[in-house]
Design a protein around this motif. Structure first.
Motif, PDB file in Angstrom:
ATOM      1  N   ILE A  90      -5.255  -8.745 -13.143  1.00 24.29           N
ATOM      2  CA  ILE A  90      -6.009  -9.863 -13.717  1.00 24.29           C
ATOM      3  C   ILE A  90      -5.130 -10.630 -14.700  1.00 24.29           C
ATOM      4  O   ILE A  90      -5.066 -11.869 -14.681  1.00 24.29           O
ATOM      5  N   GLY A  91      -4.443  -9.905 -15.583  1.00 19.73           N
ATOM      6  CA  GLY A  91      -3.596 -10.553 -16.588  1.00 19.73           C
ATOM      7  C   GLY A  91      -2.439 -11.326 -15.989  1.00 19.73           C
ATOM      8  O   GLY A  91      -2.095 -12.421 -16.456  1.00 19.73           O
ATOM      9  N   GLN A  92      -1.830 -10.789 -14.932  1.00 16.41           N
ATOM     10  CA  GLN A  92      -0.724 -11.490 -14.280  1.00 16.41           C
ATOM     11  C   GLN A  92      -1.207 -12.737 -13.558  1.00 16.41           C
ATOM     12  O   GLN A  92      -0.527 -13.777 -13.574  1.00 16.41           O
ATOM     13  N   LYS A  93      -2.369 -12.646 -12.929  1.00 14.84           N
ATOM     14  CA  LYS A  93      -2.921 -13.806 -12.230  1.00 14.84           C
ATOM     15  C   LYS A  93      -3.216 -14.936 -13.210  1.00 14.84           C
ATOM     16  O   LYS A  93      -2.892 -16.110 -12.950  1.00 14.84           O
ATOM     17  N   LEU A  94      -3.796 -14.605 -14.356  1.00  5.44           N
ATOM     18  CA  LEU A  94      -4.107 -15.613 -15.361  1.00  5.44           C
ATOM     19  C   LEU A  94      -2.822 -16.196 -15.949  1.00  5.44           C
ATOM     20  O   LEU A  94      -2.701 -17.416 -16.112  1.00  5.44           O
ATOM     21  N   TYR A  95      -1.860 -15.341 -16.250  1.00  4.52           N
ATOM     22  CA  TYR A  95      -0.583 -15.811 -16.801  1.00  4.52           C
ATOM     23  C   TYR A  95       0.126 -16.735 -15.813  1.00  4.52           C
ATOM     24  O   TYR A  95       0.624 -17.806 -16.182  1.00  4.52           O
ATOM     25  N   GLY A  96       0.172 -16.338 -14.547  1.00  6.33           N
ATOM     26  CA  GLY A  96       0.849 -17.143 -13.542  1.00  6.33           C
ATOM     27  C   GLY A  96       0.210 -18.494 -13.329  1.00  6.33           C
ATOM     28  O   GLY A  96       0.901 -19.490 -13.053  1.00  6.33           O
ATOM     29  N   ALA A  97      -1.126 -18.548 -13.459  1.00  2.04           N
ATOM     30  CA  ALA A  97      -1.823 -19.818 -13.269  1.00  2.04           C
ATOM     31  C   ALA A  97      -1.608 -20.760 -14.449  1.00  2.04           C
ATOM     32  O   ALA A  97      -1.366 -21.960 -14.264  1.00  2.04           O
ATOM     33  N   VAL A  98      -1.677 -20.226 -15.674  1.00  3.68           N
ATOM     34  CA  VAL A  98      -1.607 -21.073 -16.869  1.00  3.68           C
ATOM     35  C   VAL A  98      -0.164 -21.432 -17.222  1.00  3.68           C
ATOM     36  O   VAL A  98       0.162 -22.593 -17.483  1.00  3.68           O
ATOM     37  N   PHE A  99       0.706 -20.435 -17.217  1.00  2.60           N
ATOM     38  CA  PHE A  99       2.123 -20.676 -17.518  1.00  2.60           C
ATOM     39  C   PHE A  99       2.844 -20.868 -16.174  1.00  2.60           C
ATOM     40  O   PHE A  99       3.636 -20.026 -15.747  1.00  2.60           O
ATOM     41  N   CYS A 100       2.567 -21.991 -15.563  1.00  5.35           N
ATOM     42  CA  CYS A 100       2.908 -22.175 -14.147  1.00  5.35           C
ATOM     43  C   CYS A 100       4.295 -22.766 -13.912  1.00  5.35           C
ATOM     44  O   CYS A 100       4.715 -22.901 -12.762  1.00  5.35           O
ATOM     45  N   THR A 101       5.012 -23.142 -14.957  1.00  5.67           N
ATOM     46  CA  THR A 101       6.374 -23.673 -14.787  1.00  5.67           C
ATOM     47  C   THR A 101       7.343 -22.898 -15.663  1.00  5.67           C
ATOM     48  O   THR A 101       6.948 -22.280 -16.668  1.00  5.67           O
ATOM     49  N   GLN A 102       8.605 -22.970 -15.313  1.00  2.82           N
ATOM     50  CA  GLN A 102       9.631 -22.275 -16.079  1.00  2.82           C
ATOM     51  C   GLN A 102       9.720 -22.821 -17.501  1.00  2.82           C
ATOM     52  O   GLN A 102       9.940 -22.074 -18.461  1.00  2.82           O
ATOM     53  N   GLU A 103       9.521 -24.114 -17.664  1.00  3.86           N
ATOM     54  CA  GLU A 103       9.601 -24.726 -18.995  1.00  3.86           C
ATOM     55  C   GLU A 103       8.535 -24.171 -19.919  1.00  3.86           C
ATOM     56  O   GLU A 103       8.827 -23.801 -21.068  1.00  3.86           O
TER      57      GLU A 103
END
Length: 561
Positions: A90-103
């Protein structure tokens, strides 16, 4: 002046499925990015929510039907049981969606690493009526670790009602008003299996007896909202904390029969009356009416009784007291109290069991007594909770930018509290965690060990007793061992024996596998039996060390008490 890291989230205009995140650092570094909202499908969201809320040891809390099927599809359940890494997923899915770019990821990582102190991350959600309000932000996981577990960083759900908060002097003692309503809730099907609560109170009163010159706990004899109101308006002493220990839930209240219904229901489950458009879902706490019957109280009604009484902290030991859904943060009980001027509210966003709630309270008060900022007090309390519970407490603040760490209590010099005492208090809190966890593990080991001892000394040709021992080990020992060592996360309570904890954790798993293979009276069984006794001895020695250290620390911190 040091500042927090701010995460500002908002919905994109004219975009139902998009939102934006803006990161602002202590030196005004910033980055902005748009991202796609996740879990917007109702069935997927229900699967995620129930998988985060469940108690892995209680099947009654597991999702069923379509929610169970969907949870299995997205990896939150495995072979019919909650996946051990479901919170990480769950935490990785949320992180990947919100922090979606390298910048945006690089900016956030850089800011977290720059702070000399534990970084404070303020979460500001601008959009009302959005799923952003309900996301489990405390579970953010960057693929390596949870960002807000332990002392890596501390997440604060900040409500943008800035006000200057002057820390309240603890002239002599920490004044706590404690109320523990225990109404009859058997009329609600979901609460039918609840154990009697009359004697199961939190350790707030125990701390008052243990440290009589530090705590002053006023336990209300009558558990009604009016009793709380009357105490506050008549008391001549300042109140530093109002602690409410009860059941909580989220839903809509029927005007006719005053029953609380689930958010998605269209008719009242008790009187069958229809839900009107005015029946908005919100958070409620279970109080007792003057008759002793159940009375659901929402955050607005409670907040009116606490408003403008100089109370700096409210602690809500109630399930879903910090849960947000619907149109506004203020629909939660915690949010409503913030709106009514309480500077800080500690609440529970999902459900929590009684034992974890006790640990949370014990560590929290230990830290507050020594002047710890609320952010750090909550962080230390979370460290003491299990892998299944650490993310459930939430901290809401409405303090100003100069007080972003939540300094709302200020110990005075007459109490003799210093930085050294503060560090000793943190060590004491950790040793109490060690002591509690060792006791739990020893209690869990004793039952299967008794069955194994019978196998060792008495003939067991068909392996019946050994099979019982294996079942008992898997049911009692394996669930507890999941907290070793990650759930302890110790910084101050350190001795060489603690360094062997990862080995002990693997021992639990190895023994579970061996008990499924060995035969009674075999050399292999005797070896496993010896390992169990050795493991029990290690835990017993650690329990003894913790007990001794706790006594010495108490004497140092509270001489003469």
């Amino acid at each position: 002046m040091a500042r927090p890291i701010e995460l500002i989230l908002d919905k994109e205009e004219d975009e139902l499925d998009k939102a934006s995140i803006r990161i602002i650092g202590p030196n005004r570094e910033s980055a902005t990015e748009s991202f796609d909202l996740i879990w917007r499908d109702k069935e997927i969201w229900e699967a995620v929510f129930l998988s985060a809320e469940l108690n892995a040891r209680d099947r009654n809390t597991w999702p069923t039907g379509r929610a169970f099927k969907k949870a299995t599809e997205i990896g939150l359940f495995d072979k019919g049981r909650p996946a051990t890494d479901r919170l990480k997923i769950i935490g990785q899915k949320l992180y990947g969606a919100v922090f979606c770019t390298q910048e945006i990821r690089s900016t956030f990582d850089y800011l977290l690493l720059q702070s000399d102190e534990i970084p404070i991350v303020e979460l500001h959600i601008q959009a009302s009526g959005s799923i952003l309000q309900a996301y489990p932000w405390e579970l953010l996981h960057n693929g390596q670790d949870f960002l807000f577990r332990g002392r890596r960083a501390i997440l604060v759900r900040h409500v943008d009602l800035r006000q200057s908060v002057t820390p309240v002097d603890l002239a002599e003692m920490l004044e706590v008003v404690y109320i523990a309503p225990r109404p009859d809730m058997t009329s609600y099907p979901k609460y039918e299996s609840l154990p009697p609560h009359t004697s199961d109170r939190l350790p707030v009163e125990e701390l008052s007896r243990e440290y009589p010159n530090v705590f002053n706990v006023h336990s209300l004899p009558v558990n009604t909202l009016d009793a709380l109101h009357n105490h506050l308006k008549r008391s001549e002493q300042a109140t530093h904390v109002v602690h409410i220990d009860t059941h909580g839930d989220f839903g809509w209240l029927c005007d006719e029969c005053r029953s609380l219904n689930t958010p998605g229901s269209k008719i009242c489950f008790t009187c069958k009356g229809p839900r009107s458009p005015d029946h908005k879902s919100r958070g409620f706490l279970a109080f007792e009416a003057s008759s002793g019957e159940l009375e659901w109280i929402d955050g607005d009604d409670l907040g009116l009784r606490l408003h403008r009484r100089g109370i700096p902290i409210a602690v809500l030991s109630a399930c879903k007291s910090g849960f947000v859904a619907g149109r506004s943060t203020f629909n939660s009980v915690a949010g409503a109290l913030i709106k009514q001027g309480i500077p800080a509210v500690i609440a529970i966003q999902l459900s929590i069991d009684t034992q974890q709630s006790k640990k949370l309270s014990a560590i929290l008060y230990e830290m507050l007594t020594f002047g710890a900022p609320l952010t750090e007090a909550v962080a230390e309390a979370r460290i003491g909770l299990s892998d299944e519970s650490w993310y459930r407490p939430v901290l809401y603040l409405r303090t100003d930018i100069d007080n972003y760490r939540g300094n709302v209590l200020q110990p005075v010099t007459s109490m003799g509290r210093s930085l050294d005492s503060y560090e000793l208090a943190k060590e004491l809190a950790e040793w109490k965690v060690v002591h509690h966890e060792c006791q739990v593990l020893l209690d869990a080991i004793d039952k299967p060990l008794s069955s194994m001892t019978e196998c060792y000394w008495k003939p067991d040709p068909d392996g019946a007793r050994l099979n019982v021992a294996g079942i008992e080990w898997r049911e009692h020992c394996m669930p507890q061992s999941k907290d070793i060592p990650s759930g302890w996360n110790l910084r101050y309570a350190q001795i060489p024996i603690i360094g062997s904890l990862p080995v002990q954790a693997s021992e639990f798993r190895d023994i579970s596998r061996e008990l499924m293979k060995v035969k009674p009276s075999s050399d292999e069984f005797r070896k496993v039996y010896g390992r169990v006794r050795e493991l029990r001895g290690v835990l017993w020695r650690l329990l003894t060390v913790a007990d001794d250290r706790i006594r010495k620390l108490i004497d140092l911190l509270h001489p003469g008490d």
